[in-house]
Motif scaffolding. Sequence first.
Motif, short mmCIF file in Angstrom:
data_model
loop_
_atom_site.label_atom_id
_atom_site.label_comp_id
_atom_site.label_asym_id
_atom_site.label_seq_id
_atom_site.Cartn_x
_atom_site.Cartn_y
_atom_site.Cartn_z
N LYS A 51 0.84 -1.19 0.00
CA LYS A 51 0.00 0.00 0.00
C LYS A 51 0.88 1.24 0.00
O LYS A 51 1.73 1.40 0.87
CB LYS A 51 -0.92 0.00 1.24
N ARG A 52 0.66 2.09 -0.97
CA ARG A 52 1.47 3.30 -1.08
C ARG A 52 1.03 4.36 -0.07
O ARG A 52 -0.10 4.35 0.41
CB ARG A 52 1.37 3.86 -2.50
N LEU A 53 1.94 5.28 0.18
CA LEU A 53 1.65 6.36 1.11
C LEU A 53 0.49 7.22 0.61
O LEU A 53 -0.32 7.72 1.40
CB LEU A 53 2.91 7.23 1.30
N GLU A 54 0.39 7.38 -0.72
CA GLU A 54 -0.68 8.20 -1.28
C GLU A 54 -2.05 7.63 -0.94
O GLU A 54 -3.02 8.38 -0.73
CB GLU A 54 -0.53 8.31 -2.81
N GLU A 55 -2.15 6.29 -0.87
CA GLU A 55 -3.44 5.67 -0.53
C GLU A 55 -3.82 5.96 0.91
O GLU A 55 -4.99 6.20 1.23
CB GLU A 55 -3.36 4.16 -0.78
N LEU A 57 -2.94 8.59 2.62
CA LEU A 57 -3.34 10.00 2.67
C LEU A 57 -4.74 10.20 2.09
O LEU A 57 -5.55 10.97 2.62
CB LEU A 57 -2.33 10.85 1.91
N LYS A 58 -5.03 9.48 1.01
CA LYS A 58 -6.35 9.60 0.38
C LYS A 58 -7.44 9.09 1.31
O LYS A 58 -8.49 9.73 1.46
CB LYS A 58 -6.35 8.81 -0.93
N ASP A 59 -7.20 7.93 1.95
CA ASP A 59 -8.18 7.38 2.88
C ASP A 59 -8.38 8.30 4.09
O ASP A 59 -9.50 8.50 4.57
CB ASP A 59 -7.75 5.99 3.35
N SER A 60 -7.27 8.86 4.59
CA SER A 60 -7.36 9.76 5.73
C SER A 60 -8.15 11.02 5.39
O SER A 60 -8.96 11.51 6.19
CB SER A 60 -5.96 10.13 6.21
N HIS A 61 -7.92 11.54 4.17
CA HIS A 61 -8.65 12.73 3.73
C HIS A 61 -10.14 12.44 3.60
O HIS A 61 -10.99 13.24 4.01
CB HIS A 61 -8.09 13.21 2.40
#
Length: 247
Positions: A51-55, A57-61
């Motif tokens: 799982k990439r860091l961008e995912e 961040l996207k889920d957290s947002h």
Amino acid sequence: MEDGESKKVIKLVPEYLLKKRKAYQAIKATQAKLALQEKRKVSKGKPFKFKRLEEFLKDSHKKHRDETRIRRGSHRPPPPLPPAKNKLAFVVRIREIKGVSPKVMKVIKMLRIRKIFSGAFVQISKNSVAMMKIVEPYVAWGFPNLKSVRELILKRGQARVGRKRVPLTDNTFIEEHMGKHGIICLEDLIHEIYSVGKAFRVTNNFLLPFKLSVARHAARDKAGLLKDLGNPGFRGTEINSIIRQLN
């Protein structure tokens, strides 16, 4: 010279001991084989996924956005109830819910629409309208007509018996499970759902959530499909066109 050499003495092992050793080795080999199969079964069910860091961040947002939206909505006056003639609603999930707020996920589970393009009937009330408001960005809901209710139940109506999904094609099966509520055939079941009768809750729980689908060519064009389905939220009588498209 030959006499001076020490003679090698071969110790004989009793036959019963050899058999015991052979049986023990066979047991250990079987246990090792079963342990390996169990390990493969467990590892097969839980594949490693990077799982990439961008995912994250996207889920957290998305989670933060849901919580902010729900908190703001709690300070606003409750949405007005639809006219009294509209007692029945149909809700279908048309958006992914990965990374959503726990409150949103809880309502999704209560509505029984955990899978994408799954739908269920809901009785209109103050609580149900508030629940729709919480999951509004991920579902489309509105008032189905009799034709839509009939087509959904006749084509995709299923009930659960044990762990099996049983299509509602036999009136005898319906009478066996719902006869005590005065429902002995498919027409009775359709009427009870559409009219939101006294046994609506039991009848709705008897029905499994509807697994709607899309055409194979439409599934490839995800952006075009979502554009055709329209925006999520309250759709009124337009929910009937969505049902036609996904049924």
